[in-house]
Design a protein around this motif. Structure first.
Motif, PDB file in Angstrom:
ATOM      1  N   VAL A   1       2.818 -11.343  -7.262  1.00 32.48           N
ATOM      2  CA  VAL A   1       2.397 -10.697  -6.003  1.00 32.48           C
ATOM      3  C   VAL A   1       1.889  -9.283  -6.248  1.00 32.48           C
ATOM      4  O   VAL A   1       1.031  -8.800  -5.506  1.00 32.48           O
ATOM      5  CB  VAL A   1       3.496 -10.673  -4.912  1.00 32.48           C
ATOM      6  N   LEU A   2       2.416  -8.631  -7.308  1.00 34.58           N
ATOM      7  CA  LEU A   2       1.900  -7.292  -7.616  1.00 34.58           C
ATOM      8  C   LEU A   2       0.408  -7.387  -7.963  1.00 34.58           C
ATOM      9  O   LEU A   2      -0.410  -6.607  -7.467  1.00 34.58           O
ATOM     10  CB  LEU A   2       2.680  -6.677  -8.783  1.00 34.58           C
ATOM     11  N   VAL A   3       0.061  -8.351  -8.802  1.00 32.39           N
ATOM     12  CA  VAL A   3      -1.351  -8.518  -9.176  1.00 32.39           C
ATOM     13  C   VAL A   3      -2.177  -8.880  -7.942  1.00 32.39           C
ATOM     14  O   VAL A   3      -3.284  -8.370  -7.742  1.00 32.39           O
ATOM     15  CB  VAL A   3      -1.492  -9.583 -10.286  1.00 32.39           C
ATOM     16  N   LEU A   4      -1.614  -9.742  -7.088  1.00 34.25           N
ATOM     17  CA  LEU A   4      -2.321 -10.112  -5.856  1.00 34.25           C
ATOM     18  C   LEU A   4      -2.591  -8.869  -4.999  1.00 34.25           C
ATOM     19  O   LEU A   4      -3.688  -8.682  -4.459  1.00 34.25           O
ATOM     20  CB  LEU A   4      -1.494 -11.130  -5.062  1.00 34.25           C
ATOM     21  N   ALA A   5      -1.583  -7.992  -4.912  1.00 36.10           N
ATOM     22  CA  ALA A   5      -1.736  -6.778  -4.107  1.00 36.10           C
ATOM     23  C   ALA A   5      -2.775  -5.843  -4.727  1.00 36.10           C
ATOM     24  O   ALA A   5      -3.529  -5.169  -4.010  1.00 36.10           O
ATOM     25  CB  ALA A   5      -0.390  -6.066  -3.971  1.00 36.10           C
TER      26      ALA A   5
ATOM     27  N   GLY B   1      -5.926 -13.210 -14.348  1.00 38.65           N
ATOM     28  CA  GLY B   1      -6.939 -14.248 -14.218  1.00 38.65           C
ATOM     29  C   GLY B   1      -6.603 -15.241 -13.114  1.00 38.65           C
ATOM     30  O   GLY B   1      -7.406 -15.499 -12.215  1.00 38.65           O
ATOM     31  N   TYR B   2      -5.397 -15.774 -13.200  1.00 48.04           N
ATOM     32  CA  TYR B   2      -4.927 -16.722 -12.177  1.00 48.04           C
ATOM     33  C   TYR B   2      -5.122 -16.159 -10.778  1.00 48.04           C
ATOM     34  O   TYR B   2      -5.724 -16.755  -9.903  1.00 48.04           O
ATOM     35  CB  TYR B   2      -3.421 -16.932 -12.344  1.00 48.04           C
ATOM     36  N   VAL B   3      -4.507 -14.976 -10.583  1.00 51.37           N
ATOM     37  CA  VAL B   3      -4.459 -14.395  -9.256  1.00 51.37           C
ATOM     38  C   VAL B   3      -5.823 -13.819  -8.885  1.00 51.37           C
ATOM     39  O   VAL B   3      -6.185 -13.792  -7.713  1.00 51.37           O
ATOM     40  CB  VAL B   3      -3.343 -13.338  -9.180  1.00 51.37           C
ATOM     41  N   GLY B   4      -6.591 -13.412  -9.902  1.00 57.52           N
ATOM     42  CA  GLY B   4      -7.922 -12.883  -9.640  1.00 57.52           C
ATOM     43  C   GLY B   4      -8.800 -13.902  -8.932  1.00 57.52           C
ATOM     44  O   GLY B   4      -9.668 -13.541  -8.128  1.00 57.52           O
ATOM     45  N   LEU B   5      -8.547 -15.174  -9.219  1.00 57.87           N
ATOM     46  CA  LEU B   5      -9.331 -16.200  -8.535  1.00 57.87           C
ATOM     47  C   LEU B   5      -9.034 -16.231  -7.038  1.00 57.87           C
ATOM     48  O   LEU B   5      -9.807 -16.792  -6.257  1.00 57.87           O
ATOM     49  CB  LEU B   5      -9.060 -17.573  -9.160  1.00 57.87           C
ATOM     50  N   SER B   6      -7.914 -15.610  -6.637  1.00 59.22           N
ATOM     51  CA  SER B   6      -7.609 -15.550  -5.206  1.00 59.22           C
ATOM     52  C   SER B   6      -8.683 -14.764  -4.468  1.00 59.22           C
ATOM     53  O   SER B   6      -8.990 -15.044  -3.313  1.00 59.22           O
ATOM     54  CB  SER B   6      -6.236 -14.908  -4.970  1.00 59.22           C
ATOM     55  N   ALA B   7      -9.273 -13.750  -5.142  1.00 63.44           N
ATOM     56  CA  ALA B   7     -10.297 -12.943  -4.484  1.00 63.44           C
ATOM     57  C   ALA B   7     -11.539 -13.784  -4.200  1.00 63.44           C
ATOM     58  O   ALA B   7     -12.121 -13.699  -3.105  1.00 63.44           O
ATOM     59  CB  ALA B   7     -10.650 -11.722  -5.348  1.00 63.44           C
ATOM     60  N   SER B   8     -11.945 -14.616  -5.165  1.00 65.43           N
ATOM     61  CA  SER B   8     -13.084 -15.505  -4.932  1.00 65.43           C
ATOM     62  C   SER B   8     -12.771 -16.473  -3.800  1.00 65.43           C
ATOM     63  O   SER B   8     -13.615 -16.758  -2.945  1.00 65.43           O
ATOM     64  CB  SER B   8     -13.412 -16.306  -6.195  1.00 65.43           C
TER      65      SER B   8
ATOM     66  N   GLY C   1      -3.125  -1.594   5.794  1.00 61.32           N
ATOM     67  CA  GLY C   1      -2.039  -2.536   5.522  1.00 61.32           C
ATOM     68  C   GLY C   1      -2.075  -3.018   4.079  1.00 61.32           C
ATOM     69  O   GLY C   1      -1.035  -3.115   3.411  1.00 61.32           O
ATOM     70  N   ALA C   2      -3.286  -3.295   3.591  1.00 58.50           N
ATOM     71  CA  ALA C   2      -3.417  -3.798   2.223  1.00 58.50           C
ATOM     72  C   ALA C   2      -2.949  -2.753   1.217  1.00 58.50           C
ATOM     73  O   ALA C   2      -2.262  -3.082   0.243  1.00 58.50           O
ATOM     74  CB  ALA C   2      -4.869  -4.186   1.950  1.00 58.50           C
ATOM     75  N   LEU C   3      -3.303  -1.479   1.484  1.00 57.56           N
ATOM     76  CA  LEU C   3      -2.882  -0.432   0.548  1.00 57.56           C
ATOM     77  C   LEU C   3      -1.368  -0.225   0.622  1.00 57.56           C
ATOM     78  O   LEU C   3      -0.696  -0.048  -0.403  1.00 57.56           O
ATOM     79  CB  LEU C   3      -3.618   0.877   0.851  1.00 57.56           C
ATOM     80  N   GLY C   4      -0.820  -0.266   1.852  1.00 57.74           N
ATOM     81  CA  GLY C   4       0.622  -0.119   2.011  1.00 57.74           C
ATOM     82  C   GLY C   4       1.382  -1.234   1.302  1.00 57.74           C
ATOM     83  O   GLY C   4       2.416  -1.013   0.664  1.00 57.74           O
ATOM     84  N   MET C   5       0.833  -2.441   1.419  1.00 57.53           N
ATOM     85  CA  MET C   5       1.433  -3.600   0.760  1.00 57.53           C
ATOM     86  C   MET C   5       1.525  -3.354  -0.750  1.00 57.53           C
ATOM     87  O   MET C   5       2.562  -3.598  -1.378  1.00 57.53           O
ATOM     88  CB  MET C   5       0.534  -4.801   1.055  1.00 57.53           C
ATOM     89  N   LEU C   6       0.446  -2.815  -1.326  1.00 60.57           N
ATOM     90  CA  LEU C   6       0.448  -2.528  -2.764  1.00 60.57           C
ATOM     91  C   LEU C   6       1.516  -1.502  -3.105  1.00 60.57           C
ATOM     92  O   LEU C   6       2.270  -1.669  -4.069  1.00 60.57           O
ATOM     93  CB  LEU C   6      -0.934  -2.034  -3.212  1.00 60.57           C
ATOM     94  N   VAL C   7       1.611  -0.448  -2.274  1.00 62.13           N
ATOM     95  CA  VAL C   7       2.590   0.607  -2.549  1.00 62.13           C
ATOM     96  C   VAL C   7       4.003   0.020  -2.594  1.00 62.13           C
ATOM     97  O   VAL C   7       4.771   0.274  -3.521  1.00 62.13           O
ATOM     98  CB  VAL C   7       2.496   1.718  -1.474  1.00 62.13           C
ATOM     99  N   PHE C   8       4.351  -0.814  -1.608  1.00 62.27           N
ATOM    100  CA  PHE C   8       5.729  -1.292  -1.542  1.00 62.27           C
ATOM    101  C   PHE C   8       6.020  -2.372  -2.583  1.00 62.27           C
ATOM    102  O   PHE C   8       7.133  -2.464  -3.099  1.00 62.27           O
ATOM    103  CB  PHE C   8       6.067  -1.765  -0.126  1.00 62.27           C
ATOM    104  N   ILE C   9       5.024  -3.208  -2.894  1.00 64.26           N
ATOM    105  CA  ILE C   9       5.264  -4.195  -3.957  1.00 64.26           C
ATOM    106  C   ILE C   9       5.406  -3.483  -5.299  1.00 64.26           C
ATOM    107  O   ILE C   9       6.265  -3.811  -6.116  1.00 64.26           O
ATOM    108  CB  ILE C   9       4.139  -5.254  -3.986  1.00 64.26           C
ATOM    109  N   ALA C  10       4.587  -2.445  -5.504  1.00 60.89           N
ATOM    110  CA  ALA C  10       4.703  -1.673  -6.744  1.00 60.89           C
ATOM    111  C   ALA C  10       6.068  -0.997  -6.809  1.00 60.89           C
ATOM    112  O   ALA C  10       6.693  -0.922  -7.876  1.00 60.89           O
ATOM    113  CB  ALA C  10       3.578  -0.636  -6.826  1.00 60.89           C
ATOM    114  N   LEU C  11       6.555  -0.522  -5.650  1.00 63.41           N
ATOM    115  CA  LEU C  11       7.879   0.112  -5.619  1.00 63.41           C
ATOM    116  C   LEU C  11       8.961  -0.909  -5.997  1.00 63.41           C
ATOM    117  O   LEU C  11       9.856  -0.621  -6.798  1.00 63.41           O
ATOM    118  CB  LEU C  11       8.148   0.686  -4.219  1.00 63.41           C
ATOM    119  N   ALA C  12       8.862  -2.117  -5.436  1.00 63.34           N
ATOM    120  CA  ALA C  12       9.839  -3.156  -5.768  1.00 63.34           C
ATOM    121  C   ALA C  12       9.777  -3.487  -7.248  1.00 63.34           C
ATOM    122  O   ALA C  12      10.800  -3.604  -7.935  1.00 63.34           O
ATOM    123  CB  ALA C  12       9.573  -4.414  -4.932  1.00 63.34           C
ATOM    124  N   PHE C  13       8.575  -3.595  -7.771  1.00 60.50           N
ATOM    125  CA  PHE C  13       8.405  -3.921  -9.178  1.00 60.50           C
ATOM    126  C   PHE C  13       8.957  -2.799 -10.064  1.00 60.50           C
ATOM    127  O   PHE C  13       9.662  -3.039 -11.039  1.00 60.50           O
ATOM    128  CB  PHE C  13       6.920  -4.158  -9.482  1.00 60.50           C
ATOM    129  N   GLY C  14       8.636  -1.548  -9.661  1.00 65.22           N
ATOM    130  CA  GLY C  14       9.143  -0.399 -10.403  1.00 65.22           C
ATOM    131  C   GLY C  14      10.667  -0.352 -10.379  1.00 65.22           C
ATOM    132  O   GLY C  14      11.311  -0.028 -11.376  1.00 65.22           O
TER     133      GLY C  14
END
Lengths: 154, 638
Positions: free
Chosen positions: B100-104, B178-185, B42-55
C-alpha cells in the motif's frame, strides 16, 4: 498421491518455522557434531552412459517434499533416496519408461515434471496453441477490417 | 506507543483513502473543481499516513520492540541492522504494508503529474483511492502488523535466513513498484472509460514505463537471487511465484506496444484499455497466489490460507468492476484510422498476439494444477518441460519477428524495403549459427539456433539505429530493449545448453574437475558472522596447474531461526561463471562440493538491465518532451 507421503511432507516444510525452534536448534547442533550426519551424496554410476541416463531422468522427476525442485536439484533426503533408487533400477536393467512407470505407480503423476497428455490434461496442453490460433484469428479480422476501412484522417 | 501510532496512522490512511475515492470519482463531473482539490489533498494525506505507519514498523524492528508480534516473529536482536530494516517486508504483514505504501506513492505521483485532463486524473485518483481502501481494510482486518504481545518476550524468533540477503533488500520493493505501478495504468484506463477521455494513453504512458522498468528489474533481481542463494545454479524455475511476476510483465510489454499504436493513430483503442485492465488484474492474481497460501513454493514464506478469500473477493471486485465498465463504455469508443496489412500497426498487433498467447500459456501452466487438484483431487506437476514445449516456441516465433516492426512505417509500410535493410542481419545470424555449430562441443542445434536468433536481433537493432543517422530517443529505447532481449537469450541458451557440472566428495588435499578447472579443497574452517556460524571452505582454483583464485563457498547455520543456508561462491569472468556450493559433510573430513561452469550466465541479467535502460530512455524522452512542449503531440517510438 498416497496418504503415507503426507506426514513426511509437512514435517519437512514446517522445519524451523514452528514454535519448536530452540529445540530444533539444539538438535541440529547435536546432530552436526555426529559423523556421517548427511546421507546426501554423489551416487554416480561407473558407466558414463548409464550415469547420463540417470541424470536426465533426475531432471524429469519432481522432489515431492520441496515444491518446484526436481530431484536433481534438491538437497532433501527423499530426493537422495530417489536418486539412489533410479540408479539401482538402471543397474537392474530397467528402461527409462519402466522406471518412470514404477515411480508414477508409487507417487502418482505429481512426480513427473512434464505432465502426461491424457484426458485430465488435454486442456492444459492445448490451451497455449488454442490461444495462439484464437489471437491470430482475431488479429487477421482486425487487420482485414482496418485495411478496408475508409481513411478518416491523414 | 509505537504500535498505537502505527495503528492510528493506518486508520487515518483508510479514512483518507475513502475520501480520495469519493472526491476523486465525483471530481470526474465537469463542474466539480472542489472535489478534485479534495481528492488531491486526500491522496497526499494518504501517503503521509501510510509512510508514517511504515516508518513506525521499521522503527519498531530497528529497536527490536518485541511487544509487537510482527517484530517478535520476524526479527531478533542479533540480526544485523540492514536486515532489521529490510526484514520489515520479509513477512506477510510488512510486505502488504509495503504494497500500500507503493500504491500511495503512485497515487501521489498522479497528483503531481497532472497537467491536463483534470477530470480523468481525478477519476484515476478515485480508483487508486478505492484500491488503497480495499487493501488497507485487508491489512487492518486480516494482516495487522501492529498487533501487540503481552507479556513481551525477551527475544525474537528471527527472519528466515534465506531472506537475510542483499537480494531481499532490493527485490521486493522493486518488484512491487512494478506490480503496483500497473495500478496507475489500470486507474487511468478506468478513468478514461468513466470520463470518455480519448487521450488517456499520453497521461498513463510514463506510469506504464516506470512499472515495466521496475518489473523487468524486479524479475531479474529475483532470478539472480535464486541463482546465487539456492545453491544449484538454476536461474528460473517456472515456480508459480515467478510465473506470477512474469504474467504482468508479458502483459505490460504487450501494453507498451499496443499503446504506441493507440497514441499515434488511435488503433486498438479498446484492446489497449483491456490490456491496462488485464495487467493490473494479473498483479492482483499474483498477489493472491503469493499471499493466500494456495501455493507452497520457495517464495511463500509467510502465508495464511484464511486471507485468500478476502483477496479473492477484492480481485473479483476490481476485475469485475473494470470489465463491466469496459463492456458498458467500450462500444462507444471511436475506431482508429485505417492501416494496411503491411504496417507498423500490424507488427504491433502481431507482437500482442504472441504475448497474449505466451501469457495464456503461463497462466494455464500456473493455475491448471491448482484447478485440477481442487476439482478432481488429481495432483500433477507442471514443470520446466511443459514450458519448454509451449512457451518457448511462442517466444521464439515472437523474437524472429521483432526486427521487422521498427522497419515498417505507420499506416502503410514497405515490406520489401524492410527485408532489404535486414539482409545483413540475416547474414550475420547465419554466420553466428554456423560458427556455433562448428566451434562448440557438445554440438547443439538448439544452441546454434538461439545464438543465430540473438545475432539477428542485435544486428537488426544496430541497423535500425544506423539507418536513422540521428535516432530519436524512442528509437534508441526500442533498439536497446530489443538488444537486451537478445543478450538475455544468449545467457539463457549458453547456460542451459553448455553448462558443465560436477559433484564430488572431497577430503582436504583432494581435487575435482569441472570444465577447464581443477578445484582443490584445501580445508574447511569454522567462521562466525553476527548471527550465524559457518563452515567456510578454502578451495583453490587451478588452471593448467597454477592457482588462479581461491574461492570460499560457505554453509551457514542460524541458531536463532534453527535453519541453515548455502552461501555459494561465484567467480565471474566475461565468458562464464565458475559456481561453487558447499554441501553437507559426510564425516569429519569429507565434504560434498558442487561445482558448475555456467557459460555466459551473467548475460541473462545484463540483458534485463539493457532492457530496463531502454525503458529509461523511453521514459526520459517522454518526460523531457513533456517539459519542453506540453502541447505537442507526443510522437511514439519510431
Amino acid at each position: 498421491m498416497e496418504p503415507t507421503d503426507a506426514p513426511r511432507d509437512s514435517t519437512e516444510r514446517n522445519r524451523g518455522t514452528g514454535g519448536m525452534k530452540q529445540v530444533l536448534a539444539a538438535l541440529f547442533l547435536l546432530l552436526a557434531t555426529l559423523p556421517a550426519f548427511a546421507a546426501r551424496a554423489p551416487e554416480s554410476l561407473a558407466d558414463p552412459a548409464l550415469e547420463a541416463r540417470a541424470r536426465t531422468l533426475q531432471k524429469e522427476l519432481r522432489c515431492m517434499v520441496c515444491q518446484g525442485e526436481s530431484i536433481d536439484e534438491s538437497n532433501a533426503q527423499l530426493a537422495a533416496d530417489l536418486r539412489a533408487l533410479i540408479r539401482e533400477r538402471i543397474k537392474a536393467g530397467d528402461s527409462d519408461e519402466q522406471i518412470k512407470q514404477f515411480l508414477v505407480s508409487r507417487y502418482g503423476d505429481f512426480i513427473l515434471m512434464k505432465p502426461p497428455f491424457d484426458a485430465s490434461t488435454y486442456a492444459l496442453w492445448l490451451t497455449p496453441f488454442a490461444a495462439l490460433i484464437l489471437a491470430a484469428g482475431v488479429a487477421i479480422w482486425v487487420v482485414v477490417r482496418a485495411s478496408r476501412a475508409p481513411q478518416r484522417k491523414a | 506507543m509505537t504500535g498505537e501510532i502505527g495503528q492510528l496512522a493506518l486508520c487515518l490512511a483508510l479514512a483518507l483513502s475513502l475520501l480520495t475515492a469519493g472526491a476523486g470519482l465525483s471530481g470526474a463531473r465537469p463542474a466539480a473543481g472542489t472535489a478534485r482539490s479534495v481528492a488531491s489533498a486526500g491522496a497526499l494525506g494518504m501517503l503521509v499516513f501510510i509512510a508514517l505507519a511504515f516508518g513506525t514498523l521499521t522503527y519498531a524492528s530497528v529497536v527490536s520492540d518485541f511487544s509487537i508480534q510482527n517484530v517478535q516473529q520476524n526479527s531478533n536482536t542479533l540480526k544485523p541492522l540492514i536486515y532489521k530494516i529490510t526484514g520489515v517486508w520479509g513477512n506477510h504483514e510488512g510486505s502488504m504494508l509495503l504494497w500500500v505504501l507503493v500504491l500511495a506513492i503512485y497515487t501521489a505521483a498522479i497528483v503531481f503529474a497532472r497537467r491536463t485532463h483534470e477530470r480523468m486524473t481525478s477519476a484515476a485518483l478515485g480508483v487508486q483511492g478505492l484500491l488503497a481502501a480495499a487493501f488497507l481494510v485487508f491489512i487492518l482486518l486480516t494482516s495487522n502488523p501492529f498487533v501487540r504481545l503481552d507479556p513481551m518476550p525477551f527475544e525474537g524468533a528471527g527472519l528466515n535466513p534465506l531472506l537475510q540477503d542483499f537480494g531481499l533488500a532490493v527485490h521486493p520493493p522493486i518488484l512491487y513498484s512494478g506490480y503496483v505501478g500497473l495500478s496507475a495504468s489500470f486507474a487511468f484506463a478506468a478513468a478514461a472509460l468513466i470520463t470518455k477521455e480519448r487521450d488517456w494513453v499520453r497521461a498513463a504512458r510514463p506510469f506504464m514505463l516506470v512499472a515495466w522498468i521496475a518489473l523487468t528489474l524486479g524479475i531479474a533481481l529475483g532470478s539472480w537471487w535464486a541463482y546465487y542463494e539456492l545453491g544449484w545454479g538454476g536461474f528460473w524455475f517456472w515456480d508459480p511465484v515467478e510465473n506470477a511476476s512474469l504474467m504482468p510483465w508479458l502483459v505490460g510489454t504487450a501494453l507498451l506496444h499496443s499503446a504506441l499504436a493507440t497514441e499515434r493513430t488511435g488503433a486498438f483503442r479498446s484492446w489497449t484499455l483491456l490490456l491496462a485492465i488485464a495487467g493490473f488484474s494479473l498483479s492482483l492474481i499474483g498477489t493472491f497466489l503469493v499471499r493466500s497460501g494456495v501455493l507452497s513454493s520457495v517464495h511463500s514464506f509467510a502465508s495464511d490460507p484464511t486471507r485468500g478469500l478476502y483477496i479473492l473477493g477484492l480481485i473479483f471486485g476490481a476485475i469485475g468492476g473494470a470489465l463491466a465498465l469496459f463492456a458498458w463504455r467500450a462500444p462507444s469508443l471511436e475506431e482508429g484510422a485505417a492501416f494496411s496489412p503491411v504496417s507498423r500497426e500490424t507488427a504491433l498487433l502481431l507482437n500482442n498476439v504472441f504475448l497474449a498467447a505466451a501469457t495464456a500459456t503461463v497462466f494455464v501452466g500456473t493455475l491448471y494444477p491448482l484447478a485440477l487438484d481442487a476439482m478432481t483431487g488429481t495432483k500433477i506437476s507442471v514443470g520446466p518441460p511443459y514450458f519448454a514445449l509451449t512457451f518457448a516456441p511462442i517466444a521464439v516465433a515472437l523474437l524472429v519477428l521483432v526486427p521487422f516492426g521498427p522497419q515498417l512505417a505507420w499506416k502503410r509500410g514497405d515490406a520489401r524495403a524492410a527485408i532489404r535493410l535486414l539482409i545483413p542481419a540475416l547474414g550475420l545470424a547465419a554466420v553466428a549459427g554456423v560458427a556455433l555449430l562448428a566451434l562448440t562441443t557438445p554440438r547443439s542445434l538448439a544452441g546454434a539456433g538461439a545464438f543465430a536468433l540473438a545475432a539477428w536481433l542485435l544486428a537488426a537493432s544496430a541497423i535500425d539505429l544506423w539507418k536513422r543517422k540521428v535516432p530519436s530517443a524512442g528509437a534508441i529505447a526500442s533498439a536497446l530493449a530489443h538488444a537486451g532481449l537478445a543478450i538475455t537469450l544468449i545467457g539463457i541458451a549458453g547456460t542451459t545448453l553448455w553448462r558443465s557440472e560436477a559433484l564430488e566428495v572431497l577430503a582436504p588435499g583432494e581435487s575435482m574437475y569441472v570444465g577447464e578447472y581443477q578445484l582443490r579443497l584445501d580445508g574447511v574452517a569454522g567462521a562466525s558472522g553476527p548471527n550465524y556460524q559457518a563452515a567456510r571452505a578454502n578451495i583453490a582454483v587451478l588452471r593448467n596447474g597454477t592457482v588462479i583464485a581461491m574461492m570460499h563457498p560457505e554453509k551457514r547455520f542460524f541458531p536463532a531461526e534453527g535453519q541453515e543456508t548455502v552461501e555459494t561462491a561465484i567467480r565471474t569472468t566475461i565468458f562464464s561463471d565458475l559456481y561453487l556450493a558447499l554441501g553437507d559433510h559426510r564425516d569429519q573430513t569429507h565434504w560434498i562440493v558442487r561445482a558448475y561452469v555456467n557459460p555466459v550466465a551473467p548475460l541473462i541479467w545484463l540483458g534485463a538491465l539493457v532492457m530496463a535502460i531502454g525503458g529509461f530512455a523511453a521514459l526520459w524522452s517522454r518526460l523531457t518532451r513533456r517539459a519542453t512542449a506540453p502541447n505537442a503531440i507526443a510522437a511514439p517510438a519510431e
